[in-house]
Structures are given as C-alpha cells and as structure tokens.
Design an enzyme around this catalytic site. Sequence first.
Site: not given
Length: 431
Positions: A247, A289, A291-292, A329, A333, A360-361, A389
Amino acid sequence: MKLLGTMSVKNDELHIGGVSCLDLAKSYQTPLYVFDEQLLRQNCRDYVNYFKVNERKNRVAYAGKAFLPLYMCQLIKEEGLYLDVVSGGELYTAHKAEFPMERVLFHGNNKTIDEIQMGLDLGVGRFVVDNYYELDLLEAFCKQRGRKQAIYLRITPGIEAHTHDYIKTGQIDSKFGFTLTNGDLYECLSVFSRYEHLELVGLHAHIGSQIFDVEPFLDEVDIMMNLVKELDEKYQIKIREVDLGGGVGVYYTENDHPKTIEQFCEAILSKVDSSCQRLGIEVPTLVIEPGRSIVANAGSTLYTVGSTKDIKDIRTYVSVDGGMTDNIRPSLYQARYECAIVNKMRSGDQKQVTIAGKCCESGDILITDVDILGIASGDILIIASTGAYGYSMSSNYNKIPKAPVVFVHDEKCRLVCRRQTLEELLALEVL
C-alpha cells in the site's frame, strides 16, 4: 511532466532506457505500454536491501495484481522476491513462468474449490486465509492428500488509512479477513485446533493502497506485534511470520509526496524492533507486499493524438487512440496523471486541454484540464506512471484489442506482451 527513472530528453524528444519514444510508437504502434526495466529492477533491489532480506531473512513479496505477465514473474524471481497471487490465473502464470511455488503467497477472500486444489497441487508456500469457508475446504483437501499446509490468517486490524474508499481494506467494514476489534479473530483461534492439517505460521494484514503517511503502518506494526504475544500466551500458538501487506503510495502528480523505499522500510523495521523489545518477544520474520511502488513509475503509455473538440469558453477535448480500456483508473478512482508530447518536451505553445479516450462513454477521460505544450493531431502523447493496474485492469470494452507491452533497457527493446489481434478478440466466441 516529471522525468522518472531512465527518462531523458534529447533534441526535444523523450527517450526511455535510451530508446526514442517516437521510434517505439513507430515500431509497435499505439496504444503501447512501455516499461523502464532498469527502474523496475532498481525498485526491487531497494526493497531487498532496505527491508534487510538477506541480513534478517525478511521477505519482499511482489503483489502480482499490479502487473503480472510471464516476464515479470521471471524478473522478480531473478531479483529474489516472493510473489503474492490472488487468483487461479495469477497462480497459473507463476507456474508457467517456473516461479518457485514455495515463494508464493496465495491471497483472496473467496478462492474457488478449483483454485484451492490447484494451489495445493502446485505446492504453494502459504495460503492467506480470510474465512471459515476456506479453512474448512483446506482442511478437507489436505486430509485427502495426507499432508499439512502452512497458512496465514488475514486480520482486519481496524485502521482507516487516508486513501480512496475503493482501496481501503484495513477498516472494520471490509470484505477481507477476520475482524480484530469485534472478536471474530479470537473466535476463530478458540476453535483452530480442529484444523489438524493446517499449520498457522503467520498473520497478515493490509490497510489499503496509495498511502503516503507512514504512521498507519506503524500503528499496524503495534497491533500485529501485540497479537503475536497474545496468541502465544493465550492460545499457545507461536507466530513465526508477520505479513504487513503493501500500500505504499507513489508519485503520480506534483501533489503527491511519497516516502522513499528506504524511508518506508527503515521506519517499519525500527518500529518492529522497538515493539518487540517492549513486549519482550522475538522478532518474527517480516513480509511486505509492494506492487504499485515497484512498477507504477516504471511504466508509461504511449498514444497517438486524434481529433480535437474546442468548446469556446468551456474546454478543449483532445482524443487519443486508447482510453479506459487500457487505463480504467481515472474513471474508477478519479486517478490523476502527468503527460507530455514526446517530440515537444521543451517547445511549443502551452495550452490547457482535457485528454479523452476513444470509448463510447462520456466518462472515458484520462486527464482533465492539463497544461501541455504544442499538442496537435498525429502527435505521440505519453502518460507517465501507468505501470500499476494499467495492463492488468485492461479490457476489451467496445471490442477494442488489448495493447502490447514493451520493456526497454540499455537501448534495447523486448516485447513482453504482443498486441491482441481482431481474430484473437473473437477466439472464445461460438456461433
């Protein structure tokens, strides 16, 4: 845009790993994920060094959900890391990459029967268990196989980290783990002796993602070390390993002020030592742990600029040939990024624009209201720090094929994931 890792500007043109981003776009087309292998490996080595892996036998387990092609598995194996997987697919990827299964931690709040059996058959080192359902399944399958399995219990410690609601996991109201503050964990421990084929060797907690303050992690250390002592005294369970999760926040924009890997690791280790000394307990093997914080800044995405829509006195939309299919993301987010035009790094008139995707959003917006130099149709745009991600959460929405991944290092390129073809897009469909 902040230059990260091996990024450099030569003759107004951006290079990564000594390779021209314009040449990358020409060779592999866009959208294209580009990874700076030197930065990625250096981040791994910094974690190994500053978390005292060799001196104290601690472990750094890369969180595979951030980005896990086969080559990434090989890379972290070479760098001496463990691997945190959360699905049968990630586990199978590790298996195919010949990653040592004894160095795999298998997470997940609802592992399927097939996934649990696959983990047992492949020889996963540690199952990180969230609930009685999984405990019961593991016990039954281990009994059938006549073997024992080492496990961690995942704890929900009741810590609310200051981050986006979707990526908070340590607070009481969470789908993950045995809650500490309401007594769930103690109820589990009181009946744990019935699981004769499971060996409880560790505790795990994860308080959230993209956390910049070190204090929540130090609070987590106190909670976990107190638990180690309590389990020994009240339940005669000796915890040898404590997994503090990941994190750690990273830089995305100038508003982000993350700790360095060194600062984070040193603060954690110092707190563990002082807590264990105060409690009079032996320091356990520690696991983190990340990751990011290993891959985010090492990855970037290249796009080709297409249409422009200038709404007078409102906003200018500049559309690119990717979007929420290769980076969800910003939509999910409200994540922010920095960008630049790779061949106009220092020149051109500055203009404020909004970078829009091609889906198309109306919500397919990559960056809102960003100042950028000399942007025009046909330019190659780079969005930095997309390594975590981006590819792993990519999709085929609007039937858009997935983009390729290239690693660059010492002026050389390595194709790690090729671009999905239209035929492959339909490969699973049946008439």
